[in-house]
Scaffold this active site. Structure first.
Site, PDB file in Angstrom:
ATOM      1  N   GLU A  29      32.127  45.977  51.886  1.00  0.00           N
ATOM      2  CA  GLU A  29      32.080  47.259  51.703  1.00  0.00           C
ATOM      3  C   GLU A  29      31.650  47.992  52.969  1.00  0.00           C
ATOM      4  OE1 GLU A  29      32.227  48.605  47.136  1.00  0.00           O
ATOM      5  OE2 GLU A  29      30.979  46.882  47.662  1.00  0.00           O
ATOM      6  N   GLU A  49      34.000  41.263  42.672  1.00  0.00           N
ATOM      7  CA  GLU A  49      33.217  41.869  41.508  1.00  0.00           C
ATOM      8  C   GLU A  49      33.904  41.956  40.223  1.00  0.00           C
ATOM      9  OE1 GLU A  49      31.715  44.148  45.237  1.00  0.00           O
ATOM     10  OE2 GLU A  49      33.416  43.301  44.440  1.00  0.00           O
TER      11      GLU A  49
END
Length: 174
Positions: A29, A49
């Site tokens: 990210e 995730e």
């Protein structure tokens, strides 16, 4: 994390992330918040995730689709699959796979645009980023406005004078 990465994504100058090893979750990210991404041959990237019953929380669900498209982003987010450098380059997740010393390769990449005026680079980046959120007709208005601003800079005058004189411009970033 979102606030910090958003600030990074809004910097007026281009930023380059060099992925050398694992960029999972927040690491990827962070790279997605940069203007450009380079990967070494041993890079591995993923948003895993989902395997923890979570979703990316630092901008991955917003930036990844803008970089690789909705379908690929959903696949990567919903499977948590690891992406190797060759695939990352093929799908547009990274701009280039680099060889040799990572920082030297990154500096070489940055030299391709670092000699241009910072204002023009910033305007170009802003026009492209804003285009992603607007219909083409509105994006063209943004482009026209930013182009007009660029034409009014001393760097634009220097760039055009240098072109006519067949010399390299000496930008001053104003």
């Amino acid at each position: 994390g979102q606030r910090v990465f958003h600030k990074l994504s809004l910097l007026p100058m281009p930023t380059v992330a060099i992925v050398n090893g694992f960029a999972f979750g927040g690491g990827l990210e962070l790279a997605l918040a940069c203007t450009f991404r380079l990967a070494t041959e041993n890079a591995r990237m993923a948003l895993p995730e989902i395997k923890l019953g979570l979703i990316p929380g630092y901008g991955g669900t917003q930036r990844l689709p803008r970089v690789v498209g909705e379908s690929r982003a959903l696949e990567l987010i919903m499977t948590g699959r690891v992406v190797k450098p060759e695939e990352a380059e093929r799908i547009g997740l990274v701009n280039r796979v680099i060889k040799g010393e990572p920082l030297d390769s990154g500096a070489s990449f940055a030299r391709e645009f670092s000699g241009f005026g910072m204002l023009a680079l910033g305007y170009a980046r802003e026009a492209v980023q804003r285009a992603l959120d607007l219909p083409v007709s509105e994006g063209l208005k943004v482009e026209a406005d930013l182009s007009t601003l660029a034409y009014q800079t001393e760097d634009a005058a220097e760039g055009m004078e240098a072109f006519v004189a067949k010399r390299n411009p000496q930008f001053k970033d104003y």
